[in-house]
Motif scaffolding. Sequence first.
Motif, PDB file in Angstrom:
ATOM      1  N   LYS A 214       0.812  -1.202  -0.096  1.00 17.20           N
ATOM      2  CA  LYS A 214      -0.014   0.123   0.147  1.00 17.20           C
ATOM      3  C   LYS A 214       0.774   1.261  -0.015  1.00 17.20           C
ATOM      4  CE  LYS A 214      -3.912  -2.140   2.204  1.00 17.20           C
ATOM      5  NZ  LYS A 214      -5.094  -2.119   3.248  1.00 17.20           N
ATOM      6  N   SER A 215       2.109   1.132   0.272  1.00 21.29           N
ATOM      7  CA  SER A 215       3.063   2.250   0.212  1.00 21.29           C
ATOM      8  C   SER A 215       4.465   1.442   0.027  1.00 21.29           C
ATOM      9  CB  SER A 215       3.107   2.985   1.575  1.00 21.29           C
ATOM     10  OG  SER A 215       3.273   2.250   2.721  1.00 21.29           O
ATOM     11  N   PHE A 216       5.314   2.382  -0.637  1.00 21.99           N
ATOM     12  CA  PHE A 216       6.731   2.129  -0.716  1.00 21.99           C
ATOM     13  C   PHE A 216       7.501   3.006  -0.915  1.00 21.99           C
ATOM     14  CE2 PHE A 216       9.694  -0.223  -4.087  1.00 21.99           C
ATOM     15  CZ  PHE A 216      10.642  -0.614  -3.049  1.00 21.99           C
ATOM     16  N   ASP A 217       8.393   3.351   0.286  1.00 28.00           N
ATOM     17  CA  ASP A 217       9.247   4.551   0.344  1.00 28.00           C
ATOM     18  C   ASP A 217      10.268   4.367  -0.545  1.00 28.00           C
ATOM     19  OD1 ASP A 217      10.758   6.708   0.844  1.00 28.00           O
ATOM     20  OD2 ASP A 217      10.660   6.456   3.130  1.00 28.00           O
ATOM     21  N   MET A 218      10.642   4.949  -1.425  1.00 26.93           N
ATOM     22  CA  MET A 218      11.871   4.878  -2.659  1.00 26.93           C
ATOM     23  C   MET A 218      13.093   5.972  -1.899  1.00 26.93           C
ATOM     24  SD  MET A 218      10.181   4.200  -6.326  1.00 26.93           S
ATOM     25  CE  MET A 218       8.407   3.376  -6.338  1.00 26.93           C
ATOM     26  N   ALA A 219      12.872   6.481  -0.987  1.00 20.56           N
ATOM     27  CA  ALA A 219      14.093   7.466  -0.579  1.00 20.56           C
ATOM     28  C   ALA A 219      15.346   6.572  -0.344  1.00 20.56           C
ATOM     29  CB  ALA A 219      13.584   8.157   0.635  1.00 20.56           C
ATOM     30  N   GLN A 220      15.174   5.463  -0.009  1.00 19.89           N
ATOM     31  CA  GLN A 220      16.392   4.448   0.049  1.00 19.89           C
ATOM     32  C   GLN A 220      17.266   4.361  -0.987  1.00 19.89           C
ATOM     33  OE1 GLN A 220      15.458   0.250   1.490  1.00 19.89           O
ATOM     34  NE2 GLN A 220      13.393   0.872   0.828  1.00 19.89           N
ATOM     35  N   PHE A 221      16.498   4.688  -2.139  1.00 18.49           N
ATOM     36  CA  PHE A 221      17.279   4.461  -3.393  1.00 18.49           C
ATOM     37  C   PHE A 221      17.911   6.073  -4.111  1.00 18.49           C
ATOM     38  CE2 PHE A 221      13.884   1.207  -3.445  1.00 18.49           C
ATOM     39  CZ  PHE A 221      14.662   0.112  -3.272  1.00 18.49           C
ATOM     40  N   GLU A 222      17.947   7.053  -3.110  1.00 19.54           N
ATOM     41  CA  GLU A 222      18.440   8.294  -3.432  1.00 19.54           C
ATOM     42  C   GLU A 222      19.986   7.854  -3.324  1.00 19.54           C
ATOM     43  OE1 GLU A 222      17.531  11.077  -4.660  1.00 19.54           O
ATOM     44  OE2 GLU A 222      15.392  11.076  -4.518  1.00 19.54           O
ATOM     45  N   ARG A 223      20.640   7.787  -4.557  1.00 17.52           N
ATOM     46  CA  ARG A 223      22.079   7.547  -4.653  1.00 17.52           C
ATOM     47  C   ARG A 223      22.806   8.406  -5.660  1.00 17.52           C
ATOM     48  NH1 ARG A 223      21.267   0.912  -4.471  1.00 17.52           N
ATOM     49  NH2 ARG A 223      20.554   1.016  -2.158  1.00 17.52           N
ATOM     50  N   ARG A 224      24.249   8.572  -5.554  1.00 15.29           N
ATOM     51  CA  ARG A 224      24.983   9.477  -6.394  1.00 15.29           C
ATOM     52  C   ARG A 224      25.207   8.486  -7.595  1.00 15.29           C
ATOM     53  NH1 ARG A 224      29.832  10.491  -2.734  1.00 15.29           N
ATOM     54  NH2 ARG A 224      29.381   8.479  -2.173  1.00 15.29           N
ATOM     55  N   VAL A 242       9.496   9.765  -7.273  1.00 16.31           N
ATOM     56  CA  VAL A 242      10.343   9.181  -8.060  1.00 16.31           C
ATOM     57  C   VAL A 242      11.976   9.437  -7.391  1.00 16.31           C
ATOM     58  CG1 VAL A 242      11.682   9.002 -10.255  1.00 16.31           C
ATOM     59  CG2 VAL A 242       8.876   9.091 -10.013  1.00 16.31           C
ATOM     60  N   PRO A 243      12.872   8.552  -7.076  1.00 14.50           N
ATOM     61  CA  PRO A 243      14.136   9.051  -6.830  1.00 14.50           C
ATOM     62  C   PRO A 243      14.938   9.533  -7.878  1.00 14.50           C
ATOM     63  CG  PRO A 243      13.749   6.767  -6.131  1.00 14.50           C
ATOM     64  CD  PRO A 243      12.567   7.197  -6.958  1.00 14.50           C
ATOM     65  N   SER A 244      15.887  10.401  -7.596  1.00 16.77           N
ATOM     66  CA  SER A 244      16.416  11.099  -8.522  1.00 16.77           C
ATOM     67  C   SER A 244      17.408  10.262  -9.529  1.00 16.77           C
ATOM     68  CB  SER A 244      17.287  12.378  -7.917  1.00 16.77           C
ATOM     69  OG  SER A 244      18.207  11.756  -7.102  1.00 16.77           O
ATOM     70  N   SER A 245      18.002   9.373  -8.877  1.00 15.59           N
ATOM     71  CA  SER A 245      18.828   8.485  -9.612  1.00 15.59           C
ATOM     72  C   SER A 245      18.167   7.220 -10.265  1.00 15.59           C
ATOM     73  CB  SER A 245      19.629   7.832  -8.521  1.00 15.59           C
ATOM     74  OG  SER A 245      19.160   7.170  -7.610  1.00 15.59           O
ATOM     75  N   ALA A 260       5.251  12.212  -7.555  1.00 14.76           N
ATOM     76  CA  ALA A 260       6.172  13.212  -6.944  1.00 14.76           C
ATOM     77  C   ALA A 260       7.672  12.965  -7.403  1.00 14.76           C
ATOM     78  CB  ALA A 260       6.099  13.330  -5.508  1.00 14.76           C
ATOM     79  N   SER A 261       8.304  13.829  -7.394  1.00 17.12           N
ATOM     80  CA  SER A 261      10.022  13.504  -7.442  1.00 17.12           C
ATOM     81  C   SER A 261      10.679  14.045  -6.118  1.00 17.12           C
ATOM     82  CB  SER A 261      10.209  14.328  -8.663  1.00 17.12           C
ATOM     83  OG  SER A 261      11.742  14.196  -8.914  1.00 17.12           O
ATOM     84  N   ALA A 263      13.892  14.402  -6.913  1.00 19.99           N
ATOM     85  CA  ALA A 263      15.135  15.125  -7.243  1.00 19.99           C
ATOM     86  C   ALA A 263      15.138  16.581  -6.874  1.00 19.99           C
ATOM     87  CB  ALA A 263      14.925  15.166  -8.761  1.00 19.99           C
ATOM     88  N   ALA A 264      16.424  16.909  -6.321  1.00 23.66           N
ATOM     89  CA  ALA A 264      16.842  18.517  -5.998  1.00 23.66           C
ATOM     90  C   ALA A 264      17.393  18.977  -7.171  1.00 23.66           C
ATOM     91  CB  ALA A 264      17.388  18.389  -4.684  1.00 23.66           C
ATOM     92  N   ASN A 265      18.298  18.172  -7.898  1.00 27.59           N
ATOM     93  CA  ASN A 265      19.230  19.052  -8.781  1.00 27.59           C
ATOM     94  C   ASN A 265      19.021  17.767  -9.998  1.00 27.59           C
ATOM     95  OD1 ASN A 265      20.446  20.665  -7.051  1.00 27.59           O
ATOM     96  ND2 ASN A 265      21.318  18.870  -6.047  1.00 27.59           N
ATOM     97  N   GLY A 266      17.927  17.580 -10.501  1.00 26.82           N
ATOM     98  CA  GLY A 266      17.440  17.017 -11.807  1.00 26.82           C
ATOM     99  C   GLY A 266      17.228  15.599 -11.603  1.00 26.82           C
ATOM    100  N   SER A 267      16.628  14.914 -12.539  1.00 22.69           N
ATOM    101  CA  SER A 267      16.003  13.418 -12.376  1.00 22.69           C
ATOM    102  C   SER A 267      16.827  12.779 -13.592  1.00 22.69           C
ATOM    103  CB  SER A 267      14.791  13.217 -12.579  1.00 22.69           C
ATOM    104  OG  SER A 267      14.258  11.950 -12.883  1.00 22.69           O
ATOM    105  N   GLU A 268      17.137  11.529 -13.525  1.00 24.15           N
ATOM    106  CA  GLU A 268      17.842  10.544 -14.280  1.00 24.15           C
ATOM    107  C   GLU A 268      16.656   9.825 -15.143  1.00 24.15           C
ATOM    108  OE1 GLU A 268      20.944  10.493 -15.409  1.00 24.15           O
ATOM    109  OE2 GLU A 268      21.127  12.051 -13.924  1.00 24.15           O
ATOM    110  N   MET A 269      15.352  10.028 -14.848  1.00 26.23           N
ATOM    111  CA  MET A 269      14.124   9.335 -15.427  1.00 26.23           C
ATOM    112  C   MET A 269      14.111   9.304 -16.909  1.00 26.23           C
ATOM    113  SD  MET A 269      11.649   7.304 -14.514  1.00 26.23           S
ATOM    114  CE  MET A 269      11.581   7.712 -12.805  1.00 26.23           C
ATOM    115  N   ILE A 270      14.136   7.958 -17.550  1.00 26.76           N
ATOM    116  CA  ILE A 270      14.111   8.218 -18.829  1.00 26.76           C
ATOM    117  C   ILE A 270      12.751   7.321 -19.446  1.00 26.76           C
ATOM    118  CG2 ILE A 270      16.508   8.189 -19.583  1.00 26.76           C
ATOM    119  CD1 ILE A 270      16.439   5.236 -20.072  1.00 26.76           C
TER     120      ILE A 270
END
Length: 437
Positions: A214-224, A242-245, A260-261, A263-270
């Motif tokens: 019912k929920s899935f926190d993807m913040a753990q995938f915010e990586r460089r 959506v995580p930025s990476s 939602a996104s 991303a603070a400095n742009g998203s890699e989503m294609i």
Amino acid sequence: MVKLWAVLVLVAIALPGGSFSKQLRCTMELDRSCSLVGAIVNPDEIMSTSVSSSNPATLTAIQFSRASVTAIPPGMFQTFPKLETLNATAANIKQVLSNNFADAKTLQELYLGGNKIHDLPEEAFFGARRLRTLDLSNNALTLIEGTAFKRLRELKTLLLGGNSLTELQPTVFGDLSELENLELQQNELGAIGDRLFEGCTSLSKLNVSYNALKSFDMAQFERRWIFDVIDVSHNSLASVTVPSSLRQLVATGNGIRRVASGAANGSEMILLKMPHNKLTSMDDLPALEKLISLDLSFNQIREFDFASVARFGKLVLLKLDGNQLETVSNGLTAPITHLKYVHLADNQFTHLDLGVLRTVPRVLKLDLRRNRLERLLVNDLSGSYPVLVRMMLEGNRFRCEAVRALVKELKESITAYAMTRGDCRKDQKLVDGICCS
């Protein structure tokens, strides 16, 4: 003498199965692997079972075929000290024994899919430190102990799909620092911990589709570094961030109303694939400047303006099939040339003027199938859309008197459009390649 023989028989029956070693013979194949064909090993025979072949010291691959072995005989890895691949798919295995793999020092690929394993004990694969691929899919797993995968620090692929897991221990993936591909689809997971994948610093592909999330926190995938794809299809999610990476998110068949996104400095989503959800507008999506493919088919979008595309500066494919569109508008003030494929099938258009695409001049394919189109207006098709090579018009309600001008434009362009008699309904006829009545 008879009494002595009877006593010997009773003693033999009373002795554990290990007192009489069971021997399995491995048959060599043309590819230099070895097959255990029709092997049957009962629970009380596992510890005493041995396997033989013509070249045990150099053999690197063994597979079970039409077998029923309850568990992998531990002695196998002593007999074959260089074994790298063991395929025991659909071998009726019911358990993984503690220390089962203590001597599997060279094992790199282990396939245990399609068996009947219910649980994995602590350090289930202890000893198999070089393991790179582990397939446990389509078993009956309900429990995985927190240290089941401990010390598997070279593991790249872990397949756990098609089981009956309802929860995962917080530390279960903690040692898998080299894991790249993890499959958890088709389980019964109701939640995923916010730090469950914290130790999986190399993870780039994750499939958690067909669960009960019912929920899935993807913040753990915010990586460089780049995270390739996450599939959360067919859960019960109402929103995603959506995580930025992240490059690709597949979220088919949820109840998603908000995207939602992070991303603070742009998203890699294609790629963003979200058919069969509850989105009501493209404007509700965050700006994804690298997005190439966007699928919002079968949502609840009733209005669409091509100006919404301007926020996606590299978008090539747009799918809005199966929404509730009756008209489209175009508020673009300048042409966009990156959009090549526009899918508007299964909507509710009755009349459409292709002039609405005037600022999308480089479109290659336009899909208008299965609408209610009676009339399609177009002026200077070849000049306005010089690279439009395919227009899909099947399953509409064209009026024969209204298609002459359309056919003329189509014939003077490079656009392929022709239907066949089989595409027409019983009340329609085929006129110049278009079904009409």
